[in-house]
Design an enzyme around this catalytic site. Structure first.
Site, short mmCIF file in Angstrom:
data_model
loop_
_atom_site.label_atom_id
_atom_site.label_comp_id
_atom_site.label_asym_id
_atom_site.label_seq_id
_atom_site.Cartn_x
_atom_site.Cartn_y
_atom_site.Cartn_z
N GLN A 269 32.42 39.36 -33.14
CA GLN A 269 31.42 39.32 -32.08
C GLN A 269 30.03 39.71 -32.59
OE1 GLN A 269 32.57 41.42 -28.49
NE2 GLN A 269 34.74 41.05 -28.89
N CYS A 270 29.99 40.61 -33.56
CA CYS A 270 28.71 41.06 -34.10
C CYS A 270 28.26 40.12 -35.23
CB CYS A 270 28.81 42.48 -34.64
SG CYS A 270 29.25 43.70 -33.38
N THR A 271 26.96 40.16 -35.51
CA THR A 271 26.42 39.37 -36.62
C THR A 271 26.62 40.16 -37.91
OG1 THR A 271 24.75 38.47 -35.13
CG2 THR A 271 24.39 38.17 -37.48
#
Length: 705
Positions: free
Chosen positions: A566-568
Site C-alpha cells: 500500500q505504501c510507496t
C-alpha cells in the site's frame, strides 16, 4: 598639462568607486545583528583590475565579501580569495556612523592623513615592497539609514604628494615605445604573469628587458637584481584608467615609493591595460617621470602632504543612494535566484526563455516524495507559480524522504501536506507564488455512496478548474487509478501533462501526447502492448498517455494489499532522479518549437537540433541496472482516459459520466471496447502440439515487441 623645460606636469586620473548593492545589504545585516551602536572602524577589502575597455575606466569596487564575516573576531579582516586576475584586492577601512549628524561631523582631513600615514609607514618599513597592494589603500565613511534604506558615503584614495610635482616626458602608447621583438616578449610575459594564481592579482611590478630584447616580469623585491647594464627597466602597475594621455591614480604612491626607497629621479613607468584578457600595448602607456628633490621625503620623520577625497560630479561632497526597492530581501533573493539561469544565456544556452519559465503556472497533483522533489526542481528552473494538490497529512515517516517537510509538520496529527509544502516553499524562496489545495481526487474502483456523491462531484469540478487555470500538470500521485481523472481532464483541455511513477528500483517518466481534439493527428491504432515501441514510425499518430497501453480499466489498487504494497516503497535515490527528469522534460517541451505536439526523439536517434537535446516520450530507468532507456508509445482509440470516445462522452455527459465511471468498474471497458477485446482474446485456441524445435526455418509466427 602645464609645460616646462623638463616636460609637462604629470597629472593622474582620479580613482572612481563603485559599490555593489550586496555590500549595503551585508553592511545592514552587520549593523542590525552584530554592530548595534558600535561605530568602531571596520577593515574592508576593495577590488580593481586593469582597464579592459578603451572608453571606460575600471572602478574600485566593493562587494558583499568586502566586509568581514564576523566583526567581533580577533582577525576581522575580510577573507578574500587570492589569484583572481579580475579582482586585485586592496585594503581599506570603513567608518560607519550611527547618525547622519555624526557622518557630517567627521574630521575628514584627520582621517585622510591617518590612512596616508599607514601608506607612508609601509613604504619606510619595506612592507609595500613585499605587499604592494597597500599602496592603493583606501578609506570609506558612511551612514546607513536602515529605516528608509538611504546610504550616505564618501570614498578617499590617499595619495602622497610630491612637491614639486613630478613631470613627464615621452608619454606614448607602449606599442610605440617597444620594438617589435620586445613587444612580443612583453605580451608573452604578461600572459604568463596574469595566468598564474601567484602573481595575477599583484598590482605593482617590474618589467625587465635584457639586451636580447627578452622581457620578464619581476616582483618589486627583485629591484636590486635588475640593476644590470644594458637592460631596460620599467616600473609597471595595473592601470584602471582608460585615458590616452593620463596614467591612473595608483601611480602616485608608486612614484613616492620609488623615490623614497631607491632615490630614483628618472623613472620609466608602464601603465598596463588589457583588451579581452590580454595585454593591450596600444592602450597601455609608457612614460618617463622626472622627480626633483621632493620636500617632505628627505625627513622620514615628517609625512608628505596628502590628497585623495573622491569628487562627486566635480564637487567635493559625499554621495547618496536610496535602495528602498532593491534592498528588500525578497527582491535580492529573486535577483540571486535567477543568476544561474541568466548566466546560462551568456554562452551555454542563449535561447533559454526565462520569461516563459517565470510566467508558467504548474499544477502538482500529489505532494509526497515526488511532489516535493518536483517543486524544488521547478524552483531551480525559475518557475515561480506552483499549486500543490493533496488531501493527506504529514506523517512521522515523511520528513526523511519528502524534502519540504520537517518534524514540526507532523505534530498534533500532522499538517495537510499541500499547506505545509507551500509554507516550506515560501521559506526557501519568499517570492514564490505557491498555493496548497486540499481535495481528494475521485478514482475509478473507489465507488461513493449517494451521500458522498455531491462532495465528490465538487472535488471533480474544483480539479477541472485547477487544470484549466494552469499551463502544465504533473501527475505525481501514489496510485494508478488516481491519475485517471486528471489524465482525462488534461486530454480534454489539451494541457502539457507529465507523469512520474516509481517502483521499488525502477521509474517511469513520460509526457502525454496532445488531446484528441487538440491534435491534428487522430488516433487509429488498436490497443495492445505492441504500441510500445523503440521506434516511432507512424508520424501521423499522436503520442499516448499513461493509460494508452492498458487493456483493463483502472481499479482499486490498494484493496487486499499488505502494508508494504500500500505504501510507496522505493529506493531513496529514485524519487530525486525521476523528479529531475520530469522537470527537464517539461523545460524541453516549453523550448521546443512544436511544444505539446513535438514528435518523439529517442536516445539512439543521433544529435538533436534542439539546444536542450532530444525530447523523448517515455524515459524508463532502473537503479538495479543503473540504466535508462527512451521509448515511444502511440495513442490508442480504446484508451480509457484520452481516446476520442471517452473525451467526447465526458463533454456530452459531464459529471454524470465521471460518477458512472467511478461507481461501475466495467463501464470504461464496455465503453471503449476493451471488454470485447478481452473476449476475443480469450476465444483464441493455441495448439501447442504443433510446436517444433528451433531447428526449423519458419519464423512466420514470431512477433517482436
Amino acid at each position: 598639462m602645464a609645460a616646462n623645460d623638463k616636460g609637462s606636469i604629470l597629472q593622474f586620473a582620479p580613482f572612481q568607486s563603485l559599490v555593489d548593492e550586496g555590500f549595503w545589504h551585508r553592511l545592514s545585516s552587520l549593523k542590525l545583528n552584530e554592530l548595534g551602536i558600535d561605530d568602531s572602524p571596520i577593515p574592508i577589502t576593495g577590488f580593481f583590475a586593469p582597464c579592459a575597455h578603451s572608453q571606460v575606466s575600471n572602478h574600485l569596487t566593493l562587494l558583499s565579501e568586502s566586509l568581514p564575516s564576523e566583526v567581533s573576531s580577533e582577525s576581522s579582516a575580510p577573507l578574500t580569495t587570492k589569484g583572481n586576475r579580475n579582482r586585485c584586492s586592496v585594503p581599506g577601512i570603513l567608518y560607519n556612523t550611527n547618525t547622519v549628524e555624526s557622518f557630517h561631523a567627521l574630521d575628514k582631513l584627520s582621517l585622510l592623513k591617518s590612512e596616508a600615514k599607514k601608506i607612508w609607514e609601509d613604504i619606510l618599513s619595506g612592507k609595500a615592497i613585499e605587499d604592494s597592494s597597500v599602496l592603493a589603500r583606501f578609506l570609506l565613511i558612511s551612514f546607513a539609514d536602515l529605516k528608509k534604506w538611504n546610504f550616505h558615503y564618501w570614498f578617499a584614495f590617499p595619495a602622497l604628494v610630491l612637491n614639486p610635482p613630478a613631470t613627464v616626458v615621452e608619454l606614448k602608447p607602449a606599442s610605440h615605445w617597444f620594438n617589435l621583438e620586445e613587444a612580443e616578449s612583453v605580451s608573452s610575459s604578461f600572459a604568463q604573469w596574469r595566468s598564474s594564481n601567484l602573481t595575477s592579482d599583484i598590482p605593482f611590478f617590474l618589467v625587465n628587458i635584457d639586451s636580447s630584447s627578452q622581457a620578464s616580469i619581476k616582483h618589486l623585491r627583485d629591484f636590486e637584481a635588475c640593476q644590470n647594464n644594458g637592460e631596460k627597466l620599467l616600473f609597471g602597475f595595473y592601470d584602471p584608467c582608460h585615458l590616452p594621455n593620463n596614467p591612473g591614480w595608483p601611480l602616485r604612491n608608486f612614484l613616492a615609493l620609488i623615490y623614497s626607497r631607491w632615490n630614483l629621479k628618472s623613472v620609466n613607468f608602464l601603465c598596463y591595460r588589457e583588451n579581452r584578457g590580454f595585454a593591450d600595448l596600444t592602450s597601455s602607456l609608457v612614460g618617463k617621470a622626472l622627480i626633483d628633490d621632493a620636500q617632505g621625503f628627505r625627513d622620514q620623520q615628517c609625512m608628505p602632504n596628502v590628497v585623495g577625497w573622491e569628487l562627486n560630479r566635480g564637487k567635493k561632497c559625499h554621495k547618496s543612494i536610496n535602495l528602498a526597492k532593491s534592498m528588500d530581501p525578497t527582491r535580492l533573493a529573486i535577483s540571486a535566484a535567477d543568476l544561474n539561469l541568466r548566466l546560462m544565456r551568456w554562452r551555454a544556452l542563449p535561447s533559454l526563455n526565462i520569461n516563459i519559465l517565470s510566467s508558467l503556472k504548474c499544477l502538482l497533483l500529489g505532494a509526497g516524495t515526488l511532489g516535493c522533489q518536483v517543486a524544488r526542481m521547478l524552483m531551480a528552473w525559475g518557475i515561480r507559480k506552483i499549486t500543490l494538490v493533496d488531501s493527506g497529512r504529514v506523517a512521522m515517516s515523511n520528513p526523511l524522504r519528502q524534502s519540504l517537510y520537517t518534524m514540526e509538520d507532523c505534530l498534533n496529527g500532522g499538517d495537510f501536506k499541500a499547506e505545509a509544502a507551500v509554507k516550506s516553499l515560501n521559506r526557501i524562496f519568499p517570492a514564490m507564488e505557491a498555493e496548497g489545495v486540499v481535495i481528494s481526487i475521485p478514482m475509478p474502483g473507489h465507488p461513493v455512496s449517494d451521500n458522498e456523491a455531491a462532495s465528490m462531484l465538487d472535488d471533480c469540478r474544483r480539479l477541472d478548474d485547477l487544470i484549466n487555470s494552469h499551463d502544465a500538470v504533473f501527475l505525481l500521485t501514489d496510485t494508478r487509478e488516481s491519475r485517471w481523472l486528471p489524465t482525462l481532464l488534461c486530454a480534454n483541455t489539451n494541457k502539457v501533462t507529465i507523469t512520474a511513477a516509481l517502483g521499488f528500483d525502477s521509474f517511469l517518466v513520460m509526457r502525454h501526447g496532445a488531446g484528441p481534439s487538440g491534435s491534428c493527428h487522430d488516433s487509429t491504432s488498436q490497443t495492445n502492448i505492441a504500441n510500445l515501441s523503440l521506434n516511432a514510425t507512424n508520424t501521423k499518430q499522436r503520442l499516448g498517455c499513461y493509460f494508452c497501453n492498458d487493456v483493463v480499466a483502472p481499479i482499486d489498487s490498494t484493496a487486499n494489499r499488505t502494508l508494504d504494497q500500500q505504501c510507496t516503497v522505493t529506493r531513496p535515490g529514485l524519487a530525486p532522479i525521476a523528479s529531475a527528469i520530469a522537470v527537464e522534460l517539461l523545460v524541453g517541451i516549453l523550448h521546443h518549437p512544436e511544444g505539446i505536439y513535438a514528435e518523439c526523439e529517442l536516445s539512439n536517434s543521433g544529435a538533436s537540433e534542439q539546444p536542450l537535446g532530444i525530447l523523448p516520450h517515455q524515459i524508463r530507468g532502473s537503479l538495479s541496472q543503473f540504466s535508462q532507456m527512451t521509448l515511444v508509445g502511440r495513442s490508442s482509440n480504446t484508451c480509457t482516459a484520452c481516446s476520442s470516445l471517452v473525451v467526447s462522452e465526458y463533454r456530452n455527459r459531464g459529471m454524470d459520466f465521471i460518477l458512472q465511471a467511478i461507481n461501475h468498474p466495467t463501464y470504461l471497458e464496455d465503453l471503449t471496447g476493451l471488454t470485447e477485446l478481452m473476449k476475443s482474446t480469450n476465444s483464441f485456441q493455441l495448439d501447442w502440439d504443433n510446436y517444433t524445435d528451433g531447428s526449423g526455418d519458419d519464423d512466420d509466427g514470431c512477433i517482436e515487441i
